[in-house]
Design a protein around this motif. Structure first.
Motif, PDB file in Angstrom:
ATOM      1  N   UNK A 150       6.870  15.443  20.710  1.00 24.83           N
ATOM      2  CA  UNK A 150       7.190  14.011  20.243  1.00 24.83           C
ATOM      3  C   UNK A 150       7.397  14.076  18.565  1.00 24.83           C
ATOM      4  N   UNK A 151       8.763  14.082  18.254  1.00 25.66           N
ATOM      5  CA  UNK A 151       8.948  14.290  16.848  1.00 25.66           C
ATOM      6  C   UNK A 151       8.981  13.150  15.968  1.00 25.66           C
ATOM      7  N   UNK A 152       8.569  13.338  14.774  1.00 26.25           N
ATOM      8  CA  UNK A 152       8.587  12.220  13.693  1.00 26.25           C
ATOM      9  C   UNK A 152       8.917  12.877  12.207  1.00 26.25           C
ATOM     10  N   UNK A 153       9.713  12.227  11.599  1.00 30.18           N
ATOM     11  CA  UNK A 153       9.930  12.774  10.214  1.00 30.18           C
ATOM     12  C   UNK A 153       9.365  11.812   9.261  1.00 30.18           C
ATOM     13  N   UNK A 154       8.625  12.527   8.661  1.00 28.90           N
ATOM     14  CA  UNK A 154       7.841  11.680   7.384  1.00 28.90           C
ATOM     15  C   UNK A 154       8.396  11.608   5.948  1.00 28.90           C
ATOM     16  N   UNK A 155       8.449  10.517   5.554  1.00 29.00           N
ATOM     17  CA  UNK A 155       9.051  10.286   4.347  1.00 29.00           C
ATOM     18  C   UNK A 155       7.885   9.911   3.289  1.00 29.00           C
ATOM     19  N   UNK A 156       8.410   9.935   2.053  1.00 30.60           N
ATOM     20  CA  UNK A 156       7.457   9.599   0.861  1.00 30.60           C
ATOM     21  C   UNK A 156       7.658   8.261   0.679  1.00 30.60           C
ATOM     22  N   UNK A 157       6.475   7.434   0.436  1.00 31.09           N
ATOM     23  CA  UNK A 157       6.323   6.234   0.290  1.00 31.09           C
ATOM     24  C   UNK A 157       5.341   5.969  -0.784  1.00 31.09           C
ATOM     25  N   UNK A 158       5.623   5.206  -1.780  1.00 28.77           N
ATOM     26  CA  UNK A 158       4.636   5.193  -3.035  1.00 28.77           C
ATOM     27  C   UNK A 158       3.612   4.184  -2.602  1.00 28.77           C
ATOM     28  N   UNK A 159       3.929   3.112  -1.826  1.00 28.56           N
ATOM     29  CA  UNK A 159       2.679   2.101  -1.375  1.00 28.56           C
ATOM     30  C   UNK A 159       1.757   2.857  -0.810  1.00 28.56           C
ATOM     31  N   UNK A 160       2.012   3.700   0.137  1.00 27.35           N
ATOM     32  CA  UNK A 160       1.263   4.427   1.072  1.00 27.35           C
ATOM     33  C   UNK A 160       0.514   5.369   0.074  1.00 27.35           C
ATOM     34  N   UNK A 161       1.138   5.989  -0.833  1.00 25.63           N
ATOM     35  CA  UNK A 161       0.274   7.005  -1.868  1.00 25.63           C
ATOM     36  C   UNK A 161      -0.502   6.049  -2.709  1.00 25.63           C
ATOM     37  N   UNK A 162      -0.148   5.073  -3.164  1.00 24.54           N
ATOM     38  CA  UNK A 162      -1.069   3.880  -3.850  1.00 24.54           C
ATOM     39  C   UNK A 162      -2.324   4.015  -3.285  1.00 24.54           C
ATOM     40  N   UNK A 163      -2.339   3.345  -2.138  1.00 26.36           N
ATOM     41  CA  UNK A 163      -3.362   3.094  -1.474  1.00 26.36           C
ATOM     42  C   UNK A 163      -4.375   4.304  -1.351  1.00 26.36           C
ATOM     43  N   UNK A 164      -3.915   5.424  -0.810  1.00 24.76           N
ATOM     44  CA  UNK A 164      -4.492   6.751  -0.919  1.00 24.76           C
ATOM     45  C   UNK A 164      -5.179   7.085  -2.272  1.00 24.76           C
ATOM     46  N   UNK A 165      -4.315   6.735  -3.294  1.00 23.68           N
ATOM     47  CA  UNK A 165      -4.785   6.994  -4.468  1.00 23.68           C
ATOM     48  C   UNK A 165      -6.027   6.150  -4.987  1.00 23.68           C
ATOM     49  N   UNK A 166      -6.202   4.893  -4.558  1.00 26.09           N
ATOM     50  CA  UNK A 166      -7.286   4.072  -4.971  1.00 26.09           C
ATOM     51  C   UNK A 166      -8.417   4.486  -4.193  1.00 26.09           C
ATOM     52  N   UNK A 167      -8.165   4.815  -3.006  1.00 23.35           N
ATOM     53  CA  UNK A 167      -9.430   5.224  -1.934  1.00 23.35           C
ATOM     54  C   UNK A 167     -10.094   6.498  -2.540  1.00 23.35           C
ATOM     55  N   UNK A 185       7.265  10.273  -8.498  1.00 21.55           N
ATOM     56  CA  UNK A 185       6.247  10.519  -7.397  1.00 21.55           C
ATOM     57  C   UNK A 185       6.833  11.791  -6.596  1.00 21.55           C
ATOM     58  N   UNK A 186       8.188  11.896  -6.313  1.00 21.11           N
ATOM     59  CA  UNK A 186       8.536  13.015  -5.531  1.00 21.11           C
ATOM     60  C   UNK A 186       9.954  13.390  -6.245  1.00 21.11           C
ATOM     61  N   UNK A 187      10.032  14.455  -6.683  1.00 26.36           N
ATOM     62  CA  UNK A 187      11.334  15.193  -7.350  1.00 26.36           C
ATOM     63  C   UNK A 187      11.732  16.326  -6.792  1.00 26.36           C
ATOM     64  N   UNK A 188      11.333  16.736  -5.634  1.00 25.12           N
ATOM     65  CA  UNK A 188      11.619  17.642  -4.993  1.00 25.12           C
ATOM     66  C   UNK A 188      13.371  17.792  -4.485  1.00 25.12           C
ATOM     67  N   UNK A 189      13.796  18.998  -5.309  1.00 30.57           N
ATOM     68  CA  UNK A 189      15.235  19.218  -4.955  1.00 30.57           C
ATOM     69  C   UNK A 189      15.216  20.546  -4.179  1.00 30.57           C
ATOM     70  N   UNK A 190      16.019  20.845  -3.359  1.00 33.39           N
ATOM     71  CA  UNK A 190      16.007  21.941  -2.287  1.00 33.39           C
ATOM     72  C   UNK A 190      17.103  23.004  -3.046  1.00 33.39           C
ATOM     73  N   UNK A 191      17.957  22.375  -3.814  1.00 34.60           N
ATOM     74  CA  UNK A 191      18.890  23.053  -4.497  1.00 34.60           C
ATOM     75  C   UNK A 191      18.477  23.817  -5.718  1.00 34.60           C
ATOM     76  N   UNK A 192      17.230  23.178  -6.184  1.00 34.09           N
ATOM     77  CA  UNK A 192      16.878  23.408  -7.572  1.00 34.09           C
ATOM     78  C   UNK A 192      16.009  24.865  -7.536  1.00 34.09           C
ATOM     79  N   UNK A 193      15.997  25.567  -8.703  1.00 38.01           N
ATOM     80  CA  UNK A 193      15.370  26.892  -8.737  1.00 38.01           C
ATOM     81  C   UNK A 193      13.978  26.651  -9.556  1.00 38.01           C
ATOM     82  N   UNK A 194      13.730  25.434  -9.895  1.00 36.88           N
ATOM     83  CA  UNK A 194      12.389  25.136 -10.530  1.00 36.88           C
ATOM     84  C   UNK A 194      11.226  25.609  -9.654  1.00 36.88           C
ATOM     85  N   UNK A 195      10.255  25.992 -10.187  1.00 38.98           N
ATOM     86  CA  UNK A 195       9.182  26.292  -9.346  1.00 38.98           C
ATOM     87  C   UNK A 195       8.141  25.241  -9.264  1.00 38.98           C
ATOM     88  N   UNK A 196       8.044  24.304 -10.353  1.00 38.99           N
ATOM     89  CA  UNK A 196       7.263  22.962 -10.415  1.00 38.99           C
ATOM     90  C   UNK A 196       7.999  21.597 -10.056  1.00 38.99           C
TER      91      UNK A 196
END
Length: 334
Positions: A150-167, A185-196
């Motif tokens: 059963x497949x699910x695609x996970x997306x980045x959500x700031x509110x979820x991250x903030x709850x985790x960060x407080x905990x 929070x999320x700057x990943x670009x699959x077309x970029x060659x930046x390592x970080x």
């Protein structure tokens, strides 16, 4: 789908022992939420990387049984064997395994057995992997294997991250910066060659970097190595704002009741700093004072602060001035 929603769904599907696959970009916490579910359900968490196995490894090693005069298979020692145990067999990065290894997992995932080995009844299977367009080292998942999940695609959500960060005690300056500029929070670009690049995982690295005691002149390069130069410069610039904040303890003890500054950065940093500063042993009176202080803040900051307090398990509705606070901001709560 948000991580919080995926957590709720997987929690139910695990009980039904349906195999689940979580897709998502690197560094967004796919494995973390599965580990968290296992901890909350008091289940064993077994992380198995199929990419490290050969096709024959799952089936085991054949040997001759002198007593029965038969050839048998010795099951792999890395698979769970205790019949009374409960756990999650987590197949992380499953699509980085070569097709022949993925094929060897067909029977284990669908029939919960492979060769003479059978997965104990209390165990469930969850897998995760990066998407093909993330430019990771992945193989296209064969349709017969994909159809076993059963497949699910996970997306980045700031509110979820903030709850985790407080905990998890993430530094208040990091939470405040990312609340001010959620795009960082999320700057990943699959077309970029930046390592970080910035991800929820790499911001956790930043939290460790700033708590490690690294020399001031090395901090920019260190943080850049985790989240990239642009995010690092933005964060450190915002961090300077924290030095302009009023004394948080003066707000908590009721000494300071008004804020003269109207800079949104300062108000954002102050709101999150106060949530982090409320301690268990002084909580009741501090909550009263923080609510009173928030009455003179712009509505969006007052509401954000109260929501964050609730996310952190702080009881605001039991405060004496809760009714006054609700009346003041009722027009924004509707």
């Amino acid at each position: 789908m948000k991580a919080s929603n995926i957590t709720k769904v997987i929690d139910k599907l695990i009980d039904r022992q349906l195999p689940v696959f979580i897709w998502g970009a690197p560094g967004i916490g796919k494995s973390s939420i599965v580990r968290q579910i296992a901890e909350e359900k008091e289940m064993v968490f077994l992380d198995l990387r199929l990419s490290l196995l050969d096709p024959t490894d799952l089936k085991g090693i054949p040997f001759f049984n002198a007593d029965t005069q038969e050839g048998v298979w010795a099951k792999p020692s890395f698979l769970p064997s205790e019949s009374d145990s409960r756990g999650i067999l987590f197949l992380d990065e499953i699509n980085t395994a070569p097709p022949a290894v993925q094929a060897s997992a067909y029977q284990l995932i669908l029939d919960r057995r492979v060769g003479e080995y059978e997965l104990p009844k209390g165990w469930s299977i969850v897998a995760a992997g990066n998407r093909e367009n993330d430019r990771g080292v992945v193989y296209k998942m064969p349709p017969p294997l994909a159809n076993r999940f059963v497949h699910f695609e996970m997306e980045v959500d700031f509110e979820d991250w903030k709850s985790w960060a407080y905990r998890n005690g993430i530094d208040a300056s990091l939470i405040a910066f990312l609340a001010y500029d959620k795009s960082m929070l999320f700057t990943f670009d699959p077309l970029s060659n930046e390592k970080s690049f910035a991800t929820p995982r790499s911001w956790e690295y930043v939290d460790n970097i700033i708590k490690s005691g690294i020399e001031k002149e090395l901090i920019l390069d260190s943080i850049s190595g985790a989240v990239g130069r642009e995010a690092a410069v933005g964060y450190l610039s915002f961090r300077k704002v924290m030095n302009e904040l009023p004394d948080l303890s003066a707000v908590l003890d009721g000494t300071l009741k008004e804020l003269e500054e109207d800079d949104p950065k300062i108000m954002m940093a102050l709101a999150i700093g106060l949530v982090n500063a409320i301690k268990e042993d002084q909580r009741e009176k501090a909550v009263e004072n923080v609510l009173e202080f928030s009455l003179q803040l712009p509505g969006e900051f007052a509401i954000m602060m109260v929501k964050d307090m609730q996310q952190s398990g702080i009881d605001v509705e039991g405060a004496e001035n809760w009714g006054e606070w609700v009346r003041k901001f009722a027009y924004l709560l509707a």
